[in-house]
Design an enzyme around this catalytic site. Structure first.
Site, PDB file in Angstrom:
ATOM      1  N   ARG A  57      34.229  42.173  27.515  1.00  0.00           N
ATOM      2  CA  ARG A  57      35.545  41.554  27.366  1.00  0.00           C
ATOM      3  C   ARG A  57      36.045  41.184  28.750  1.00  0.00           C
ATOM      4  O   ARG A  57      36.493  42.033  29.512  1.00  0.00           O
ATOM      5  CB  ARG A  57      36.504  42.530  26.671  1.00  0.00           C
ATOM      6  CG  ARG A  57      37.964  42.109  26.783  1.00  0.00           C
ATOM      7  CD  ARG A  57      38.897  42.960  25.958  1.00  0.00           C
ATOM      8  NE  ARG A  57      38.847  44.381  26.197  1.00  0.00           N
ATOM      9  CZ  ARG A  57      39.490  45.017  27.176  1.00  0.00           C
ATOM     10  NH1 ARG A  57      40.178  44.339  28.083  1.00  0.00           N
ATOM     11  NH2 ARG A  57      39.424  46.336  27.283  1.00  0.00           N
TER      12      ARG A  57
ATOM     13  N   HIS B 254      42.622  43.514  26.737  1.00  0.00           N
ATOM     14  CA  HIS B 254      42.423  43.892  25.341  1.00  0.00           C
ATOM     15  C   HIS B 254      43.262  42.994  24.429  1.00  0.00           C
ATOM     16  O   HIS B 254      42.777  42.450  23.440  1.00  0.00           O
ATOM     17  CB  HIS B 254      42.805  45.355  25.140  1.00  0.00           C
ATOM     18  CG  HIS B 254      42.702  45.825  23.727  1.00  0.00           C
ATOM     19  ND1 HIS B 254      41.495  46.021  23.099  1.00  0.00           N
ATOM     20  CD2 HIS B 254      43.655  46.121  22.810  1.00  0.00           C
ATOM     21  CE1 HIS B 254      41.707  46.423  21.854  1.00  0.00           C
ATOM     22  NE2 HIS B 254      43.010  46.486  21.661  1.00  0.00           N
TER      23      HIS B 254
ATOM     24  N   TYR C  71      42.748  49.618  35.055  1.00  0.00           N
ATOM     25  CA  TYR C  71      41.699  50.579  34.702  1.00  0.00           C
ATOM     26  C   TYR C  71      40.273  50.069  34.917  1.00  0.00           C
ATOM     27  O   TYR C  71      39.326  50.820  34.724  1.00  0.00           O
ATOM     28  CB  TYR C  71      41.862  51.043  33.250  1.00  0.00           C
ATOM     29  CG  TYR C  71      41.874  49.930  32.210  1.00  0.00           C
ATOM     30  CD1 TYR C  71      40.689  49.353  31.742  1.00  0.00           C
ATOM     31  CD2 TYR C  71      43.072  49.458  31.684  1.00  0.00           C
ATOM     32  CE1 TYR C  71      40.703  48.352  30.790  1.00  0.00           C
ATOM     33  CE2 TYR C  71      43.100  48.451  30.728  1.00  0.00           C
ATOM     34  CZ  TYR C  71      41.912  47.901  30.276  1.00  0.00           C
ATOM     35  OH  TYR C  71      41.930  46.908  29.335  1.00  0.00           O
TER      36      TYR C  71
END
Length: 373
Positions: A265, A269, A278
């Site tokens: 990805r 998200h 992160y």
């Protein structure tokens, strides 16, 4: 908390995957996959590239529309185009597909209109298309729930005595949900004609797959008695081949198949997420070198199947799709709030009637009144 993967750790995910096109765009052999794509020539691969380019452009438009306040949310799919296009194109029109919220590419391949991609995310309607017109269930927001729906549909196929198949799409995070595991129990027990397509994009929101699963996800399926394959999900040719193999297995009455499509990805998200908090930048850049569109372009150029006219037409087609999405979002007419209770049941229902009366009274409380003289 920030989880950091080294570049080497991130790339080990690709070491044992089945593939037919290397990241550099070189065609290689794979005895498991080769026979399933013997019919895919330069023209067919160009068509797959066109699909992926359109999906990427329309996905980018979805992000832009959300950032500009025209959509409530968007779940970006950049980097996952090969999984979605390759597997969806391998399906027959009468197969029934059950997507999650990120499979905009599957919706496009199945014939969804540009408006179908935006009106639900805008909050205008519960669902944007007739599932039976596209043989595509409405996108599922509840993580993994569609896997149970797909197995139930597949068991119905068995009772109908046809050779259709059902397909469940979900991400790596969903494999930790009970629904997916329960779906595999039922699918295996009843030998249901269903293909589980797990898009392992390395991150379940902010949790890396290395924390969620100590071993490759494809290794779980045999524990349920389900054959599996781990595939380079950034390789559209391999994605098509693996899906054709899986569907053939299901159609012949041999039961379910599990495909772990190893991909990445590239974006957040959803548009409410900030992946820079992160994810390590080097990891993202390493995966960027494995872009699914660039490897097909490199192969087409090397084989003389790429030209400027083709590239220009693909860009024009992709831009047209994005423009139609934007037009649908900007011209959408929001219905009166009371209509949220329409189309809940096919027949009149006393419970809905009571809710409508209460909601109408609530809405009346906001009505403007004439000032007291």
């Amino acid at each position: 908390m920030v989880y950091t993967l080294t570049t080497d750790e991130a790339m080990t995910a690709l070491d044992d995957t089945a593939r037919l096109l290397t990241p550099e765009g070189r065609r290689i052999a794979d005895p498991r996959l080769d026979r399933w794509v013997q019919d895919i020539d330069g023209a067919a691969l160009r068509a797959l590239y066109r699909d992926m380019a359109i999906v990427r452009r329309m996905d980018a438009e979805g992000v832009a529309l959300q950032r500009q306040g025209h959509l409530g949310l968007w779940a970006p799919a950049q980097g996952q185009e090969a999984v979605q296009v390759g597997t969806a194109r391998a399906c027959r029109d009468d197969d029934f597909l059950f997507p999650s919220y990120r499979e905009c590419g599957v919706t496009i391949v199945r014939g969804g209109a540009p408006a179908d991609l935006v009106l639900a995310w805008r909050g205008e309607v519960h669902a944007t298309y007739d599932p039976y017109a596209l043989n595509l269930a409405n996108p599922q927001i509840i993580i993994g729930a569609q896997s149970l729906h797909a197995v139930g549909y597949a068991m119905g196929i068995q009772r109908d005595g046809t050779d259709q198949a059902a397909v469940a799409y979900f991400g790596d995070g969903a494999t930790s949900q009970g629904d997916v595991n329960e779906a595999m129990v039922f699918a295996s027990s009843f030998q249901a004609p269903v293909v589980f397509v797990c898009s392992n994009n390395q991150w379940a929101i902010s949790e890396p797959v290395t924390v969620q699963s100590r071993f490759p996800i494809a290794g779980r399926a045999p524990g349920f008695g389900i054959p599996s394959m781990r595939v380079d999900g950034n390789d559209v040719l391999a994605s098509t081949a693996a899906m054709r193999w899986a569907l053939d297995h299901a159609r012949r009455g041999e039961g379910p198949v599990f495909l772990e499509m190893v991909t990445y990805r590239m974006g957040p998200h959803t548009t409410s997420d900030d992946p820079t908090r992160y994810r390590d930048r080097d990891e993202v850049e390493a995966w960027r070198q494995r872009d699914p569109l660039l490897r097909v372009e490199a192969y087409l150029r090397a084989t003389g199947a790429w030209d400027d006219a083709f590239a220009a037409q693909v860009t024009a087609d992709a831009d047209a799709g994005a423009a139609a999405m934007r037009e649908a979002a900007l011209t959408a007419v929001t219905r009166p709030a009371i209509e949220v209770l329409d189309d809940v049941y096919a027949e009149p229902h006393t419970g809905i009637e009571r809710q409508r009366a209460r909601f109408a009274a609530y809405l009346d409380g906001f009505a403007e009144t004439e000032p007291t003289r």
